[in-house]
Enzyme design. Sequence first.
Site, PDB file in Angstrom:
ATOM      1  N   ARG A  15     -34.044  34.761  36.357  1.00  0.00           N
ATOM      2  CA  ARG A  15     -33.293  33.732  35.608  1.00  0.00           C
ATOM      3  C   ARG A  15     -34.073  33.302  34.364  1.00  0.00           C
ATOM      4  NH1 ARG A  15     -33.980  28.748  36.750  1.00  0.00           N
ATOM      5  NH2 ARG A  15     -33.996  28.997  39.007  1.00  0.00           N
ATOM      6  N   TYR A  67     -10.919  29.366  19.222  1.00  0.00           N
ATOM      7  CA  TYR A  67     -10.566  30.119  20.436  1.00  0.00           C
ATOM      8  C   TYR A  67     -10.118  29.155  21.554  1.00  0.00           C
ATOM      9  CZ  TYR A  67     -11.168  32.883  24.668  1.00  0.00           C
ATOM     10  OH  TYR A  67     -10.963  33.486  25.875  1.00  0.00           O
ATOM     11  N   ASP A 120     -18.656  31.120  15.753  1.00  0.00           N
ATOM     12  CA  ASP A 120     -18.215  32.159  16.689  1.00  0.00           C
ATOM     13  C   ASP A 120     -17.893  33.410  15.865  1.00  0.00           C
ATOM     14  OD1 ASP A 120     -16.756  33.836  18.390  1.00  0.00           O
ATOM     15  OD2 ASP A 120     -15.909  32.155  19.515  1.00  0.00           O
ATOM     16  N   LYS A 179     -15.875  41.582  23.793  1.00  0.00           N
ATOM     17  CA  LYS A 179     -14.946  42.178  22.842  1.00  0.00           C
ATOM     18  C   LYS A 179     -15.612  43.364  22.118  1.00  0.00           C
ATOM     19  CE  LYS A 179     -12.678  38.672  24.389  1.00  0.00           C
ATOM     20  NZ  LYS A 179     -12.601  37.380  23.726  1.00  0.00           N
TER      21      LYS A 179
END
Length: 389
Positions: A58, A110, A182, A207
Site C-alpha cells: 500500500r 464528468y 482532468d 480510457k
Amino acid sequence: MASKKEQNGPDKRQFSTRLLHFGAEIDEATGASSVPIYQASTFHHHSLDNPPEFDYTRSGNPTRQALEDYIALLEGGARGFSFSSGMAAISTTFMLLSAGDHIICTEDVYGGTYRLLTSILPRMNIETTFVDMTDLEQVKAALKPNTKAVFLETPSNPTLKITDIGAVCEWAKSHDLLTMLDNTFMTPYHQRPIEHGVDIVLHSATKFLGGHSDLLAGLAVVANDSLGQRLKQLQNGMGTVLGVYDSWLLMRGMKTLQARMEASERSARKLAEWLVQEPGIEQVYYPGLLNHPGREIHEKQSLGYGAVVSFDVGSGERARQVLDKVTIPLVAVSLGAVESILSYPAMMSHAAMPREVRLERGIGDGLLRYSVGLEHIDDIISDLKQALR
Ligand SMILES: *Cc1c(COP(=O)(O)O)cnc(C)c1O
C-alpha cells in the site's frame, strides 16, 4: 542503455521515444524486457537497521512505482501516483482540501466528479460553485474568501467545450488557488497541462491510457515535490492504490498510446467532416472542425483534437434507431479503446441530470458520442450511414 535518470539536463527526446524508453523498461536485475510484476503485499527486512526500500505494497511497490514514474515523465511533472480508478484518483486528490473550503468547477464536468462534488463532499462541508469555464469572467465572479481550488476539464464531455488553461491558471495562481485538470480526453500525447500552469493533472486511465477496455485505473501527476508529499500521504493513508497486476497491464497499454491516438484521431477527423455534410445531422462537436467554438484556444494549448466526436441526430427516437442498428461500435459507457464505442449521454453518462439542465448544457435527446477506435474509417462511416437511414 541510457535511462532517463542517467541523462543530464532536460529530456529532449520525442514523446514516442519516451513512451517506450521510460526508465524502467528493462529490468535492471535480469534484463527482462518488461517491468516485473512484484505480486507481493510485503517485503522482508534482511536487517532491521537497514530496512528495505519498499516495505508494504500500500505504501509502495516496485511495479506500481515504475508506472507512477512513467506517467510523471509523460506529463512533465515532479511525481506520479496511481489509483484503483479515475474516481479514486479524483476523490483522493480532493482530500487535499479541508472542511470549510470552496471549489470552483467547470459546469460540464464528468458525471462521477459532479456526483462527488454535489452529494459526498458537501457532507464534509466542502462546497462547490459550477461555472461555464469557457468564460473567465464567470470563474472570477465565483471567487469567495474560502475558495481553495479550481477544477478544469477541457475539452469537456460530451460537447467538447474549450477552457483556456493558461488564463484560468494565471488567475488562480494570483489568488493562491490550487488548480486540478482532468486530462482523460486528451492524454499527455495531445495535452500537457503542467506546461500551462496546472498544479495537478488527473486521469481516468481506464480510457485512452489503458486503451483496451480491460482495466480500471486512475492517475495523478503533481507539478512540484511539496504537493507530491501531501498526495503521497493521502494515497497511502486512504489506501486507494492501484493493484500490482493492473499497474503492469496499464504500462503495457500505454506503450502504444501514440500509435493508437494518431490512428484514432485521423479517423475522428474524417468522421467529423463526413457528419457535417450528412443531411439530418443537426450539430457536430469536434475541436478539429473549423467552426468549433474555442478552436484557437485549443490549438494554443494542445497538439491534437482527440478521438471523440459528438453529434446530434435530431431526436431521441432517431438516436435509439442508430444505437439499435450500428454493428461496429460497442454501445456502451466509456471511451478511448482500440474498438469504437458509441454512447448515448441522455440515458447513460448524464441520465441522473434533470432533463432541463441537460438540454441547457446542449446535451439533447438526439446527442450521441462516438469514441473512434482502430477499425477502418470507411467501415465506420458506412456502418453509421446504414444506421442513420
Ligand atoms: C471515466 C472518466 C472518469 C472516471 O474514471 P473511472 O476510471 O471510471 O473511475 C473521470 N473523468 C473522465 C473525463 C472520465 O471520462
